[in-house]
Scaffold this active site. Structure first.
Site, short mmCIF file in Angstrom:
data_model
loop_
_atom_site.label_atom_id
_atom_site.label_comp_id
_atom_site.label_asym_id
_atom_site.label_seq_id
_atom_site.Cartn_x
_atom_site.Cartn_y
_atom_site.Cartn_z
N CYS A 1 0.82 -1.23 0.00
CA CYS A 1 0.00 0.00 0.00
C CYS A 1 0.85 1.27 0.00
O CYS A 1 0.34 2.35 -0.27
CB CYS A 1 -0.93 0.01 1.20
N ASN B 1 -10.04 -0.62 0.09
CA ASN B 1 -8.58 -0.50 0.08
C ASN B 1 -8.05 -0.98 -1.27
O ASN B 1 -8.15 -2.15 -1.60
CB ASN B 1 -8.02 -1.36 1.23
N HIS C 1 -3.83 6.80 3.47
CA HIS C 1 -4.14 5.51 2.84
C HIS C 1 -5.59 5.14 3.20
O HIS C 1 -5.99 5.20 4.35
CB HIS C 1 -3.17 4.45 3.35
N1 ACO Z 1 -18.44 -9.57 8.75
C1 ACO Z 1 -18.84 -9.93 9.97
N2 ACO Z 1 -18.02 -10.29 10.95
C2 ACO Z 1 -16.69 -10.27 10.69
C3 ACO Z 1 -16.19 -9.89 9.44
C4 ACO Z 1 -17.12 -9.55 8.44
N3 ACO Z 1 -16.74 -9.17 7.20
N4 ACO Z 1 -14.85 -9.96 9.47
C5 ACO Z 1 -14.50 -10.35 10.71
N5 ACO Z 1 -15.62 -10.55 11.43
C6 ACO Z 1 -15.71 -10.99 12.81
C7 ACO Z 1 -14.46 -11.71 13.26
O1 ACO Z 1 -14.54 -13.07 12.86
C8 ACO Z 1 -14.53 -11.53 14.75
O2 ACO Z 1 -15.42 -12.48 15.26
P1 ACO Z 1 -15.07 -13.29 16.61
O3 ACO Z 1 -14.94 -12.23 17.67
O4 ACO Z 1 -16.24 -14.17 16.79
O5 ACO Z 1 -13.77 -13.98 16.33
C9 ACO Z 1 -15.18 -10.17 14.92
O6 ACO Z 1 -15.81 -9.87 13.65
C10 ACO Z 1 -14.25 -9.05 15.27
O7 ACO Z 1 -13.12 -9.10 14.43
P2 ACO Z 1 -11.96 -8.09 14.67
O8 ACO Z 1 -10.77 -8.59 13.95
O9 ACO Z 1 -11.85 -7.77 16.13
O10 ACO Z 1 -12.49 -6.78 13.94
P3 ACO Z 1 -11.78 -5.40 13.91
O11 ACO Z 1 -12.59 -4.42 14.65
O12 ACO Z 1 -10.32 -5.47 14.24
O13 ACO Z 1 -11.85 -5.05 12.34
C11 ACO Z 1 -10.54 -5.10 10.32
C12 ACO Z 1 -11.25 -5.92 11.41
C13 ACO Z 1 -11.57 -4.26 9.61
C14 ACO Z 1 -9.85 -6.05 9.35
C15 ACO Z 1 -9.49 -4.18 10.98
O14 ACO Z 1 -8.73 -4.94 11.87
C16 ACO Z 1 -8.57 -3.50 9.98
O15 ACO Z 1 -8.98 -2.65 9.22
N6 ACO Z 1 -7.26 -3.80 10.02
C17 ACO Z 1 -6.26 -3.07 9.23
C18 ACO Z 1 -6.29 -3.35 7.75
C19 ACO Z 1 -5.26 -2.45 7.07
O16 ACO Z 1 -5.06 -1.32 7.43
N7 ACO Z 1 -4.56 -2.90 6.09
C20 ACO Z 1 -3.56 -1.98 5.51
C21 ACO Z 1 -2.63 -2.59 4.72
S1 ACO Z 1 -3.37 -3.52 3.41
C22 ACO Z 1 -2.08 -3.92 2.32
O17 ACO Z 1 -0.95 -3.63 2.51
C23 ACO Z 1 -2.47 -4.72 1.11
#
Ligand code: ACO
Length: 344
Positions: free
Chosen positions: A131, A301, A271
């Protein structure tokens, strides 16, 4: 030829060197026509519009057709930037293309773009910084411009992330989209320019976000495909935490180098990965909501294309005018992160 000294707002900025400036003379972007909404994703995996919107800020993303490769998206963005700069393919000396979804492992996607736009005077290579790739590309391009090696450099960030996303994994498939953005850099004494770019990396955290198989470490086989190791994998929580800290720190570093305060920045282009990351970084930087440019809700993203598309939309919509100060800050796999300050 003696060039007139450039009167920069910031004498400390690196591009003041001998009165030259690496100017972004134009930008362009392209996103595929097909829209995949959160409602569409509800039919594919166990998720909901409410979950995606509240956790990420994303409403929809663009998906390339099976006939479009990354170089096709990149070519469209490049042609738009070239047309706005009123340059011909022959004018381009160098093509730098940032991507994690190349057309093929080799040759480079930059060479495919060279062929498609007919820029046969240009050298061409890919940059892989996930990214962060577009800002890495800008910085590399700037080095060639400031050393007077090249006059005109085309920098592109382009991704077909839909080709490496596991459409059965709700943890990742809701986050990503396809698209491309491009910029033409030129040596312009007395023009506005790229003031600084700071690039950072931490290879100790490679496993947080990667495609495990398909390279020399784990060549593709029936087993790797059966295990889904050719798909993108991410530890979302850890990535989130690192993204906030790293983006805040590198953005501050870029501002410090230019002796600028965040209040002097007209537009912050972060980003576009997650609205909560953007808001957390903005709060730590002391940026006001009206300084932020966000188009995440439309595209998700798009990795290396993310800030390139956003920069183009900010310029075309009039959010950024010539002379405005712009701060771009990115974070991605590697880990890599970077920030750039531009006097537009
Ligand atoms: N729909 C419903 N539930 C979901 C989904 C979904 N799409 N995805 C995950 N969940 C569930 C999980 O399974 C978890 O359930 P559990 O508690 O029963 O295990 C629950 O939701 C909570 O998951 P978390 O991981 O705690 O969710 P979080 O609030 O952290 O959000 C996310 C997840 C959106 C992926 C976030 O962590 C994020 O944005 N991370 C950073 C991503 C990023 O910035 N990437 C940049 C670089 S990308 C690159 O370089 C290509």
């Amino acid at each position: 030829m003696t060039l007139p000294a450039r009167k920069f707002k910031n004498p400390s900025a690196r591009h003041n060197y001998q009165g030259h400036a690496c100017s972004i003379v134009s930008v362009g972007s392209y996103v595929p026509a097909r829209i995949l909404t959160n409602a569409d994703l509800e039919k594919m995996v166990d998720t909901s519009d409410e979950w995606i919107l509240s956790r990420t800020g994303i409403k929809e993303r663009r998906i390339a057709s099976k006939y479009q490769s990354t170089s096709d998206l990149a070519t469209q963005a490049a042609l738009r930037a070239m047309s706005r700069a009123k340059i011909s393919p022959d004018d381009i000396d160098l093509i730098i293309l940032a991507t994690i979804t190349p057309d093929m492992p080799f040759p480079s996607t930059a060479c495919a773009v060279q062929r498609k736009i007919g820029a046969f005077n240009a050298a061409a290579f890919d940059v892989q910084a996930a990214c962060s790739g577009f800002i890495y590309g800008l910085e590399i391009g700037q080095q060639f411009i400031m050393s007077r090696t090249y006059e005109t450099v085309l920098v592109i960030g382009a991704e077909k992330l839909s080709s490496i996303v596991n459409w059965k994994d709700r943890n990742t498939c809701v986050l990503f989209g396809d698209g491309a953005g491009a910029a033409i850099l030129r040596n312009r004494a007395g023009a506005h320019g790229l003031m600084t770019a700071c690039m950072r990396a931490d290879g100790r955290l490679t496993d947080l976000l990667c495609v495990p198989a398909g390279g020399s470490a784990c060549p593709p086989s029936h087993e790797t495909v059966n295990a889904g190791l050719h798909f993108l994998r991410m530890d979302g929580k850890e990535t989130f935490k690192k993204a906030v800290t790293a983006m805040h720190s590198v953005a501050n570093e870029a501002l410090r180098r230019c002796e600028l305060d965040i209040s002097q920045i007209k537009c912050v282009i972060p980003h576009q990965a997650n609205r909560r990351i953007i808001d957390a970084v903005a709060e730590r930087l002391g940026a006001k909501p009206e300084q932020l440019f966000v188009n995440l809700e439309k595209y998700g993203n798009t990795s290396a294309a993310s800030v390139a598309i956003a920069l183009d939309e900010a310029v075309q919509s009039g959010c950024i005018q010539r002379g405005d100060l712009v701060l771009m800050v990115v974070f991605g796999a590697g880990l890599t992160w970077a920030a750039a300050v531009i006097e537009w």
